[in-house]
Design a protein around this motif. Structure first.
Motif, PDB file in Angstrom:
ATOM      1  N   GLU A  94      41.524  29.283  33.976  1.00  0.00           N
ATOM      2  CA  GLU A  94      42.137  27.904  33.639  1.00  0.00           C
ATOM      3  C   GLU A  94      41.267  27.382  32.650  1.00  0.00           C
ATOM      4  O   GLU A  94      40.171  27.297  32.531  1.00  0.00           O
ATOM      5  CB  GLU A  94      42.111  27.026  34.935  1.00  0.00           C
ATOM      6  N   VAL A  95      42.338  27.037  31.521  1.00  0.00           N
ATOM      7  CA  VAL A  95      41.754  26.284  30.536  1.00  0.00           C
ATOM      8  C   VAL A  95      42.199  25.183  30.378  1.00  0.00           C
ATOM      9  O   VAL A  95      43.554  24.760  30.580  1.00  0.00           O
ATOM     10  CB  VAL A  95      42.082  27.079  28.876  1.00  0.00           C
ATOM     11  N   LEU A 107      42.205  36.166  31.002  1.00  0.00           N
ATOM     12  CA  LEU A 107      41.221  36.142  29.931  1.00  0.00           C
ATOM     13  C   LEU A 107      41.368  37.628  29.218  1.00  0.00           C
ATOM     14  O   LEU A 107      40.968  38.562  29.954  1.00  0.00           O
ATOM     15  CB  LEU A 107      39.798  35.891  30.199  1.00  0.00           C
ATOM     16  N   LYS A 108      41.847  37.897  28.074  1.00  0.00           N
ATOM     17  CA  LYS A 108      42.022  39.269  27.351  1.00  0.00           C
ATOM     18  C   LYS A 108      40.950  39.535  26.541  1.00  0.00           C
ATOM     19  O   LYS A 108      40.569  40.628  26.520  1.00  0.00           O
ATOM     20  CB  LYS A 108      43.346  38.853  26.683  1.00  0.00           C
ATOM     21  N   SER A 109      40.317  38.741  25.632  1.00  0.00           N
ATOM     22  CA  SER A 109      39.267  39.163  24.756  1.00  0.00           C
ATOM     23  C   SER A 109      38.503  37.906  24.424  1.00  0.00           C
ATOM     24  O   SER A 109      38.865  36.777  24.663  1.00  0.00           O
ATOM     25  CB  SER A 109      39.921  39.773  23.673  1.00  0.00           C
ATOM     26  N   VAL A 110      37.451  38.341  24.008  1.00  0.00           N
ATOM     27  CA  VAL A 110      36.379  37.350  23.396  1.00  0.00           C
ATOM     28  C   VAL A 110      35.973  37.691  21.859  1.00  0.00           C
ATOM     29  O   VAL A 110      35.342  38.799  21.801  1.00  0.00           O
ATOM     30  CB  VAL A 110      35.274  37.089  24.479  1.00  0.00           C
ATOM     31  N   ASP A 111      36.103  36.798  20.927  1.00  0.00           N
ATOM     32  CA  ASP A 111      35.339  37.276  19.824  1.00  0.00           C
ATOM     33  C   ASP A 111      34.623  36.030  19.091  1.00  0.00           C
ATOM     34  O   ASP A 111      35.365  35.171  18.750  1.00  0.00           O
ATOM     35  CB  ASP A 111      36.796  37.697  18.927  1.00  0.00           C
ATOM     36  N   VAL A 116      40.978  34.754  23.750  1.00  0.00           N
ATOM     37  CA  VAL A 116      42.372  34.839  24.051  1.00  0.00           C
ATOM     38  C   VAL A 116      42.827  35.086  25.438  1.00  0.00           C
ATOM     39  O   VAL A 116      42.280  35.573  26.317  1.00  0.00           O
ATOM     40  CB  VAL A 116      42.956  36.266  23.444  1.00  0.00           C
ATOM     41  N   VAL A 117      43.873  34.238  26.052  1.00  0.00           N
ATOM     42  CA  VAL A 117      44.298  34.183  27.054  1.00  0.00           C
ATOM     43  C   VAL A 117      45.670  34.460  27.279  1.00  0.00           C
ATOM     44  O   VAL A 117      46.606  33.948  26.534  1.00  0.00           O
ATOM     45  CB  VAL A 117      44.444  32.790  27.976  1.00  0.00           C
ATOM     46  N   THR A 139      45.350  31.947  21.856  1.00  0.00           N
ATOM     47  CA  THR A 139      43.932  32.016  21.121  1.00  0.00           C
ATOM     48  C   THR A 139      43.325  30.461  21.273  1.00  0.00           C
ATOM     49  O   THR A 139      43.976  29.407  20.859  1.00  0.00           O
ATOM     50  CB  THR A 139      43.900  32.404  19.789  1.00  0.00           C
ATOM     51  N   PHE A 140      42.210  30.375  21.715  1.00  0.00           N
ATOM     52  CA  PHE A 140      41.299  28.911  21.807  1.00  0.00           C
ATOM     53  C   PHE A 140      39.980  29.286  21.111  1.00  0.00           C
ATOM     54  O   PHE A 140      39.573  30.353  21.219  1.00  0.00           O
ATOM     55  CB  PHE A 140      41.133  28.593  23.267  1.00  0.00           C
TER      56      PHE A 140
END
Length: 155
Positions: A94-95, A107-111, A116-117, A139-140
């Protein structure tokens, strides 16, 4: 009074030999130092006790009258460091954005500081009479949200 940097340095020394990572060191009311650690597979009480003993031995008299508490960051609590995001890739989160809107998705990825959710939302597609549910990646930036946290799912 003990300096936070001294505590963080001592914790990081213990972490160097372990798969844990530091989430936070806080000074709470009542002369209490709270150390939060985490691990991809969860936190074991024995390891918290070991870190606590290590800090007491390492910092000794510097701790003085402080009460030391070592524990896990807590499931369902907002993420504080990047590694927590990485650990929950593929999980529902949850964002809460800066406008106060809650977004729930996977949650798809972190860079770096971006993540990205994947959310499911209704969209009006060309050629369709009614809106349809589609998956959309949002993207957040970690510093541009009020919080992100893992959603416990009891399905």
């Amino acid at each position: 009074m003990i300096d936070k940097k001294v505590v963080v340095t001592a914790v990081e020394e213990w972490l160097a030999d372990n798969d844990y990572f530091l989430v936070d060191v806080m000074f709470a009311e009542g002369d209490k130092i709270v150390v939060e650690i985490d691990h991809a597979d969860g936190v074991w009480i024995e390891d918290c006790a070991e870190l606590s003993r290590f800090l007491q031995e390492k910092l000794g008299e510097e701790l003085g009258e402080y009460e030391l508490e070592v524990g896990s960051a807590g499931i369902g609590q907002p993420f504080k460091v990047q590694q927590q995001y990485v650990n929950y890739i593929g999980e529902e989160v949850e964002v809460l954005d800066l406008e106060g809107k809650k977004i729930t998705g996977v949650l798809k990825s972190v860079d770096g500081e971006n993540f990205v959710v994947t959310v499911t939302e209704k969209q009006k597609l060309e050629g369709k009479k009614r809106p349809v549910m589609v998956e959309v990646d949002k993207t957040f930036n970690m510093k541009q949200v009020k919080y992100t946290k893992y959603l416990l799912n009891f399905k």
